[in-house]
Design an enzyme around this catalytic site. Sequence first.
Site, PDB file in Angstrom:
ATOM      1  N   THR A   3       1.226  -1.721   0.228  1.00 48.91           N
ATOM      2  CA  THR A   3      -0.414  -0.270   0.181  1.00 48.91           C
ATOM      3  C   THR A   3       0.898   1.304  -0.181  1.00 48.91           C
ATOM      4  O   THR A   3       1.886   1.132   0.473  1.00 48.91           O
ATOM      5  CB  THR A   3      -1.365   0.299   1.327  1.00 48.91           C
ATOM      6  OG1 THR A   3      -1.936  -0.744   1.099  1.00 48.91           O
ATOM      7  CG2 THR A   3      -1.599   1.293   1.556  1.00 48.91           C
ATOM      8  N   PHE A  20       1.360   4.963   1.026  1.00 49.04           N
ATOM      9  CA  PHE A  20       0.459   6.168   2.051  1.00 49.04           C
ATOM     10  C   PHE A  20       1.069   7.892   0.777  1.00 49.04           C
ATOM     11  O   PHE A  20       2.172   7.875   0.941  1.00 49.04           O
ATOM     12  CB  PHE A  20       0.927   5.477   2.713  1.00 49.04           C
ATOM     13  CG  PHE A  20       0.402   4.637   3.480  1.00 49.04           C
ATOM     14  CD1 PHE A  20       0.979   3.181   3.482  1.00 49.04           C
ATOM     15  CD2 PHE A  20      -0.863   4.719   4.479  1.00 49.04           C
ATOM     16  CE1 PHE A  20      -0.091   2.259   4.058  1.00 49.04           C
ATOM     17  CE2 PHE A  20      -1.931   3.686   4.807  1.00 49.04           C
ATOM     18  CZ  PHE A  20      -1.167   2.771   4.938  1.00 49.04           C
TER      19      PHE A  20
END
Length: 622
Positions: free
Chosen positions: A527, A529
């Site tokens: 992921t 960010f």
Amino acid sequence: MILVLDDKITKSQKEKLNAVLSEDGCIVREITDAGRTLIGIIAKNKKTASEYKHMEGVADVRSIKTSHKLVSREFKSEDTMVKIGNVVIGGDRIVVIAGPCAVESMSQAMTIAKEVKKYGAVLFRGGAYKPRSSPYSFQGMEEEGLKILAAVREETGLGVVTEMTSPAQAELMEKYVDVVQIGARNMQNFELLKCVGKMSKPVVLKRGLASTIQEWLMSAEYIAAGGNNNVILCERGIRTFEPYTRNTLDLSAIPVLKQLTHLPILIDPSHATGIREKVSPMARAAVAAGADALMIEVHNDPDNALSDGPQSLYPEQFGELTRDLYVIAPVVGKQMDFDYLKKAEVISRLNNGETMTAAFVGENGAYGHKASLSYFGDDVTPIPMKSYGDIFAACAEGSVEYGVIPVENSLSGSIHENFDLLQEYDLKIIGEVTIRIKHALIAHRSATKKGIKAILASPSAFSQCKNFMDQSPGVDPVPVKAGTSAVRQVKESNDLSLAAIGSAMAAELFGMEVIEDSIEDNPRNYTRFAIIAKEYKGNKKVNKTSIIFSTGNKPGALFEVMKVFSKAQINLVKLESRPILGKPWEYMFYADLEADILSESLAPMMAELGEKSEILRILGRY
Ligand code: PEP
Ligand code: MN
């Protein structure tokens, strides 16, 4: 032995305890570990463990079974983080130390330092006292070399590391450098170890040419026993029967040491291999094996280097290596952070004793929490919040300095809610960090996998661990609300038949056990960010720009904008459309560009982009 102090020990009980320990002639170290205060003592056989156990304020006494004591995992379960200025060795960020074997001149050191800094090194190395095999080889510039190192620090901001070969150099080292190195040939020079044990500088302790891990740890123990706990262990290859490399790099020392000691581990593939082409592969392997830091020899003119030219990388090769490390590090839960120094400098300048905060969604141990620690280190306090909207609002009103928001997952795609919030709020993206999402099955310490009857997890965790759930028939999936911690709920239930899916970090924070790690279907689960803030602070080097733009509703409008990027040779790494808030069927485009579009050379491109798009907003340059 270790004295575990009573949580409610009074000040006078503690003073009395310390007085007795000092009277007994013990070496005493007080630390906090996993939330408890411990006193490690090396007792001189004055008292038995049970005598200490009966003293007031002592909750428990444990013996340390290994011969290395203060540096053992038994004494301190948490990793030691060695701080060198703004750089931390032993945390989430890979620390790269680079520079020539020896300082040869002011211009040589300065040129190389600027090059390695550009490519991501955060500390500079260079020998001023060189322990050479031949007395006729270059022996180093001595004090003149130390002065050059100090000038390098002054000019570049890189902390400097250099070898100390005699206790007689201690004063000069204190004056000029940030880290002292004990070379392989001196690993068992006990007078030297005792001397650096009394110094205020962190110590890189290289492994001896033919030393066992146990002997190496005992040398570290000498330094710690002297009072200096800031020891970094450096594997630099050992002598074996194999002549194809200068030494044999013992990478298995990394997992062995991780179990035996809390000290951080540095790998030096340059002295280990002695051959330029072999350095980068071994550096990459070291990071994959869990090294905390690397030390790489780099020279701008290796053919004419006064020592170790054949093993020195050219600066460009070093740059290629750090780019590879950027890709490899997240696989093992770490980061290669090209903004490390700039960011640390900005944080420490603004900090001035105050604490700074970064909001993430979820509870402690959530992936946003890990992302915050990976990006900022420990300097910025992560604050849990309930929703992404709360983070944007808190950043906008200034109750937190930063927000850490997921924007994209490698398997499930964009997190649209955050793109919409970026559109809505006037906040800037100031940086980004990518972390690997590695799910673990977590339960109580005494729980067994067989005894698990129900698993708590967020809907997204369940969808990412579908195969694991399919292979666990008879186990009930219990979805919990996104942003709440399944691990905490299982912990509070005290129910041994419950387990949670979460990060290993959450298991550690809640004092729970990882029953099975990496249960996600696809290991390539990352992921990205974005770090958001009200405004940019500092003026760090910009690699990327995020923008939103809209085009007129006519044929080829988007193509016209793409042509502008193409003409300016700008690489587009993301393009995504989202409905314009409040205008059904009208769309905005989000784009990430590998360029600083506010740089002077791109001014004509920006002007054209402005003409071709109806709305154009820069979300962030980072
Ligand atoms: C060095 O770092 O330049 C050096 C001499 O290393 P070692 O002690 O590992 O040989
Ligand atoms: Mn060298």
